[in-house]
Write an enzyme that holds these catalytic residues in place. Structure first.
Site, PDB file in Angstrom:
ATOM      1  N   THR A 215     -52.490 -41.021  37.840  1.00  0.00           N
ATOM      2  CA  THR A 215     -52.596 -39.574  37.713  1.00  0.00           C
ATOM      3  C   THR A 215     -51.245 -38.876  37.671  1.00  0.00           C
ATOM      4  OG1 THR A 215     -54.555 -39.745  39.092  1.00  0.00           O
ATOM      5  CG2 THR A 215     -53.638 -37.542  38.819  1.00  0.00           C
ATOM      6  N   ARG A 243     -67.318 -43.937  35.921  1.00  0.00           N
ATOM      7  CA  ARG A 243     -66.754 -43.466  37.199  1.00  0.00           C
ATOM      8  C   ARG A 243     -65.817 -42.278  36.964  1.00  0.00           C
ATOM      9  NH1 ARG A 243     -61.312 -42.686  39.344  1.00  0.00           N
ATOM     10  NH2 ARG A 243     -61.476 -42.865  41.596  1.00  0.00           N
ATOM     11  N   GLY A 245     -63.119 -39.695  39.126  1.00  0.00           N
ATOM     12  CA  GLY A 245     -62.412 -39.473  40.380  1.00  0.00           C
ATOM     13  C   GLY A 245     -62.337 -37.999  40.698  1.00  0.00           C
ATOM     14  N   ASP A 246     -61.326 -37.639  41.446  1.00  0.00           N
ATOM     15  CA  ASP A 246     -61.163 -36.253  41.889  1.00  0.00           C
ATOM     16  C   ASP A 246     -60.512 -35.352  40.843  1.00  0.00           C
ATOM     17  OD1 ASP A 246     -58.877 -37.936  42.300  1.00  0.00           O
ATOM     18  OD2 ASP A 246     -57.927 -36.284  43.377  1.00  0.00           O
ATOM     19  N   THR A 266     -53.401 -36.829  44.509  1.00  0.00           N
ATOM     20  CA  THR A 266     -53.279 -38.121  43.840  1.00  0.00           C
ATOM     21  C   THR A 266     -53.789 -39.194  44.788  1.00  0.00           C
ATOM     22  OG1 THR A 266     -51.747 -39.572  42.668  1.00  0.00           O
ATOM     23  CG2 THR A 266     -50.875 -38.449  44.585  1.00  0.00           C
ATOM     24  N   GLY A 267     -54.127 -40.330  44.227  1.00  0.00           N
ATOM     25  CA  GLY A 267     -54.642 -41.396  45.072  1.00  0.00           C
ATOM     26  C   GLY A 267     -56.120 -41.608  44.871  1.00  0.00           C
ATOM     27  N   GLY A 269     -59.535 -41.099  44.427  1.00  0.00           N
ATOM     28  CA  GLY A 269     -60.288 -39.882  44.189  1.00  0.00           C
ATOM     29  C   GLY A 269     -61.520 -39.727  45.053  1.00  0.00           C
TER      30      GLY A 269
HETATM   31  N1  GLY Z   1     -56.885 -39.630  41.673  1.00  0.00           N
HETATM   32  C1  GLY Z   1     -57.392 -40.057  40.450  1.00  0.00           C
HETATM   33  C2  GLY Z   1     -58.661 -40.780  40.521  1.00  0.00           C
HETATM   34  O1  GLY Z   1     -59.073 -41.234  41.584  1.00  0.00           O
HETATM   35  O2  GLY Z   1     -59.265 -40.940  39.483  1.00  0.00           O
END
Ligand code: GLY
Length: 355
Positions: A215, A243, A245-246, A266-267, A269
């Site tokens: 990200t 899938r 993420g955040d 970041t990280g 999600g």
């Molecule tokens: N932080 C990005 C994800 O988990 O997709």
């Protein structure tokens, strides 16, 4: 060093290498940067992205234009952690997520988008040209094409092909932590290879020797004092198809409240989503916490929830408040972010909850 890693290394450093290496080496303590305009973004890819944002901010452009222009640079990198050159999902398709938010609670996002080079710009069009906030999958792609975004050829970058081929040898469904760090640690801020964590979400090298990473999040304040943010990602490499993420979820991977501040994450999600991470950080700042302490409070909450499993994941937040103060905090050591304002351009090594 893998071909992919070499490319990333030379692209990131290039002739700027010596200077950048010195900056990274010097980038140990967190600092209070104030004043506007200012832009911050996650990881060392943020240095180049900040430059793009700065071209807008330094000409009195808006924070919104800056955060779009900035992360487009990262999306354009052929073998980067973000965009069409990134690692695919477990079925071999690159799927992209992005979100953007301005100073007036306008926001837009796209998710599970394929074959479009600049998801961040599609997210902006969703914000500006539709009555919706979020478009996903085929519908998002159709909208992008209708808006004039070219449909890029299907397929993987050379390095992603290699990584996927390696992954297919075992085809294990072992989601890897969103390390997002393209460095091995030799450059001074990638210590994930000695985390010692275990379990299905543990940080680990991909079979090609690279780290999984994904990200870029960016938040900025323009000369007028307005805030905006952007976040764009290929998500977790070899993720389950479908899938998310955040990053495309407003309030999770990105949130902007022009009365208070702007935050991106970041990280991993999934763990950012479960606490509405970026929104939480904004609310902590509203209660009077500094950007760093607000990020810390959100990280601590995730650590409390995860208990002993906290050591198996990475999450981090970066934030700007209305005074133009910036800060960040990470769960694991090794996270850094890039800052640019009128007087400084540097990487900052971020404090972490776990040693
Ligand atoms: N932080 C990005 C994800 O988990 O997709």
């Amino acid at each position: 060093m893998s071909t992919r890693r070499k490319f990333l290394h030379s692209a990131a450093l290039g002739s700027f290498g010596t200077l950048l290496t010195k900056r990274l080496a010097a980038a140990t303590p967190q600092v209070a940067v104030t004043g506007r305009p200012v832009v911050i973004s996650t990881w060392d890819t943020g240095l180049a992205a900040n430059k793009g944002a700065w071209e807008v901010l330094s000409r009195n452009g808006t924070a919104l234009d800056a955060v779009e222009a900035g992360v487009r640079i990262t999306e354009s990198e052929i073998n980067c952690c973000v965009g069409l050159g990134a690692n695919p999902d477990r079925d071999g398709h690159v799927t992209l997520d992005a979100s953007i938010m301005d100073h007036q609670w306008n926001c837009g996002s796209v998710a599970f988008l394929e074959r479009i080079k600049h998801p961040i710009s599609v997210a902006r069009r969703v914000m500006e040209k539709t009555p919706h906030v979020m478009l996903v999958g085929e519908g998002a792609q159709q909208f992008a094409i209708a808006e004039g975004f070219p449909l890029e050829p299907a397929g993987l970058s050379e390095d992603a092909k290699k990584a996927y081929k390696e992954w297919l040898k075992k085809s294990e469904y072992k989601p890897v932590i969103n390390i997002e760090n393209t460095k091995s640690g030799k450059e001074g801020h990638g210590p994930h290879n000695d985390l010692g964590a275990s379990g299905p979400w543990a940080p680990q090298r991909l079979p090609n020797g690279d780290w999984n990473h994904d990200t870029i999040g960016m938040v900025a304040m323009d000369a007028a004092g307005n805030l905006s943010g952007s976040c764009t990602t290929s998500g977790m490499g070899f993720k389950m198809r479908g899938r998310l993420g955040d990053s495309p979820i407003i309030g999770a991977g990105l949130f902007v409240d022009n009365e208070v501040g702007a935050v991106t994450a970041t990280g991993q999600g999934e763990d950012v989503i479960r606490i509405c991470g970026s929104h939480s950080v904004v609310e902590y700042m509203r209660q009077g916490l500094s950007p760093e302490n607000a990020c810390k409070a959100a990280v601590e909450k995730i650590a409390r929830i995860k208990k002993e499993k906290a050591k198996e994941i990475q999450v981090a937040f970066i934030a700007i408040n209305k005074k133009g103060e910036v800060g960040a905090y990470a769960l694991q050591k090794g996270f850094s972010y890039a800052i640019k304002n009128n007087s400084e351009e540097k990487m900052v090594e971020v404090k972490s909850f776990l040693p």
